[in-house]
Design a protein around this motif. Sequence first.
Motif, PDB file in Angstrom:
ATOM      1  N   LEU A 192      40.778  40.235  39.615  1.00  0.00           N
ATOM      2  CA  LEU A 192      41.030  39.019  40.107  1.00  0.00           C
ATOM      3  C   LEU A 192      39.585  38.359  40.337  1.00  0.00           C
ATOM      4  CD1 LEU A 192      43.688  40.468  42.590  1.00  0.00           C
ATOM      5  CD2 LEU A 192      44.130  39.510  40.325  1.00  0.00           C
ATOM      6  N   TRP A 193      39.341  37.303  39.564  1.00  0.00           N
ATOM      7  CA  TRP A 193      38.087  36.527  39.703  1.00  0.00           C
ATOM      8  C   TRP A 193      38.272  35.419  40.519  1.00  0.00           C
ATOM      9  CZ3 TRP A 193      37.129  37.381  33.825  1.00  0.00           C
ATOM     10  CH2 TRP A 193      36.465  38.594  33.610  1.00  0.00           C
ATOM     11  N   GLY A 194      38.125  35.185  41.689  1.00  0.00           N
ATOM     12  CA  GLY A 194      37.978  33.889  42.391  1.00  0.00           C
ATOM     13  C   GLY A 194      39.181  34.171  43.304  1.00  0.00           C
ATOM     14  N   LYS A 195      39.118  33.173  44.131  1.00  0.00           N
ATOM     15  CA  LYS A 195      40.161  33.070  45.654  1.00  0.00           C
ATOM     16  C   LYS A 195      41.515  32.937  44.956  1.00  0.00           C
ATOM     17  CE  LYS A 195      36.919  31.494  49.058  1.00  0.00           C
ATOM     18  NZ  LYS A 195      36.519  30.486  49.969  1.00  0.00           N
ATOM     19  N   ASP A 196      41.551  32.019  44.093  1.00  0.00           N
ATOM     20  CA  ASP A 196      42.995  31.893  43.474  1.00  0.00           C
ATOM     21  C   ASP A 196      43.826  33.053  43.032  1.00  0.00           C
ATOM     22  OD1 ASP A 196      43.027  29.252  44.220  1.00  0.00           O
ATOM     23  OD2 ASP A 196      42.982  28.380  42.260  1.00  0.00           O
ATOM     24  N   ALA A 197      43.021  33.900  42.368  1.00  0.00           N
ATOM     25  CA  ALA A 197      43.549  35.102  41.763  1.00  0.00           C
ATOM     26  C   ALA A 197      43.624  36.147  42.707  1.00  0.00           C
ATOM     27  CB  ALA A 197      42.443  35.553  40.592  1.00  0.00           C
ATOM     28  N   GLN A 198      42.753  36.220  43.717  1.00  0.00           N
ATOM     29  CA  GLN A 198      42.790  37.020  44.704  1.00  0.00           C
ATOM     30  C   GLN A 198      43.811  37.076  45.657  1.00  0.00           C
ATOM     31  OE1 GLN A 198      38.604  36.898  46.269  1.00  0.00           O
ATOM     32  NE2 GLN A 198      37.909  37.255  44.236  1.00  0.00           N
ATOM     33  N   ARG A 199      44.328  35.783  45.840  1.00  0.00           N
ATOM     34  CA  ARG A 199      45.797  35.895  46.361  1.00  0.00           C
ATOM     35  C   ARG A 199      46.822  36.602  45.978  1.00  0.00           C
ATOM     36  NH1 ARG A 199      44.080  29.958  46.064  1.00  0.00           N
ATOM     37  NH2 ARG A 199      43.149  29.560  48.368  1.00  0.00           N
ATOM     38  N   LEU A 200      46.748  37.107  44.692  1.00  0.00           N
ATOM     39  CA  LEU A 200      47.573  37.787  44.079  1.00  0.00           C
ATOM     40  C   LEU A 200      47.729  39.187  44.571  1.00  0.00           C
ATOM     41  CD1 LEU A 200      47.713  36.310  40.634  1.00  0.00           C
ATOM     42  CD2 LEU A 200      49.527  36.056  42.272  1.00  0.00           C
ATOM     43  N   ALA A 201      46.539  39.697  45.035  1.00  0.00           N
ATOM     44  CA  ALA A 201      46.233  41.132  45.175  1.00  0.00           C
ATOM     45  C   ALA A 201      47.620  42.022  46.201  1.00  0.00           C
ATOM     46  CB  ALA A 201      45.134  41.431  46.258  1.00  0.00           C
ATOM     47  N   PRO A 202      48.240  41.187  47.183  1.00  0.00           N
ATOM     48  CA  PRO A 202      49.418  41.785  47.492  1.00  0.00           C
ATOM     49  C   PRO A 202      50.688  42.251  46.664  1.00  0.00           C
ATOM     50  CG  PRO A 202      48.839  40.085  48.975  1.00  0.00           C
ATOM     51  CD  PRO A 202      48.001  39.947  47.823  1.00  0.00           C
ATOM     52  N   LEU A 203      50.384  41.700  45.395  1.00  0.00           N
ATOM     53  CA  LEU A 203      51.418  42.057  44.683  1.00  0.00           C
ATOM     54  C   LEU A 203      50.965  43.394  43.747  1.00  0.00           C
ATOM     55  CD1 LEU A 203      52.396  38.566  42.801  1.00  0.00           C
ATOM     56  CD2 LEU A 203      53.736  39.637  44.719  1.00  0.00           C
ATOM     57  N   LEU A 204      49.730  43.642  43.893  1.00  0.00           N
ATOM     58  CA  LEU A 204      49.262  44.596  43.242  1.00  0.00           C
ATOM     59  C   LEU A 204      48.830  46.137  44.045  1.00  0.00           C
ATOM     60  CD1 LEU A 204      46.905  42.630  40.894  1.00  0.00           C
ATOM     61  CD2 LEU A 204      48.818  43.904  40.128  1.00  0.00           C
TER      62      LEU A 204
END
Length: 252
Positions: A192-204
């Motif tokens: 997850l590169w960058g804040k937009d991508a990092q918002r997906l962390a809970p799904l992972l």
Amino acid sequence: MDSTPGLFELRSPDPWDARQVQALAVLRSDPLSLMAPDWAAALAPQENTLLSLGKMLSKEYDAGTRFLPPPTRVLRALGTPLANVRVLIVGQDPYPTPGHSVGLAFAVDGATRPLPRSLNNIFKELQSDLGIAPSPHGDLSAWANQGVLLLNRVLTVAPGAAGSHRRRGWETVTESVISALAARNQPLVSVLWGKDAQRLAPLLAGTAVIESAHPSPLSASRGFFGSKPFSRINELLRTQGSAEIDWALPLI
């Protein structure tokens, strides 16, 4: 899926010919047929959203507007079977420069010059991390063929208008893609590169995740350079009992 050029492979970057018009009709009427069968099964609950997106793209075409990538490549990333994915790298939306977007996040057609700056920075970090010299081309198919899912958060964009297809429905689809990956009991490393991508962390949650700044020239110096994602991916794959990714790109 076989390697014969088909709906997921083109010999030129952006030819809007009869083949593209046919693919657009399929996006509008039967988008699941453009995916590997196991992806089609996993994303069946999103069929109505995909149909709506296909109609939106058709309206743009009917109004004389093109979109990127061309229709045959919109769902290209999902041509690699769900069962084969070992690494997820999340991008934002496709390159808005005509001829650049090819349906794989961060990748461009092998003939595209100069390379996008974010991709140049990825290659610089790859050299720093693993000593692999920067590729002269940006065709990342060799990574995809090894099970690296290069997934943009949004799968289409209007030419010259970055972010123009956000909040149209693609985010719901790609969240389902990511949830399907996380739900498997198979090796997986997500980047997850960058804040937009990092918002997906809970799904992972519960899976291996690598986070850093985005490789964009605006942020690469604030944590992307020196993050060593490629060696970290391979180390995490080894701990999960999976083969490493060969990050060297063949000459084309």
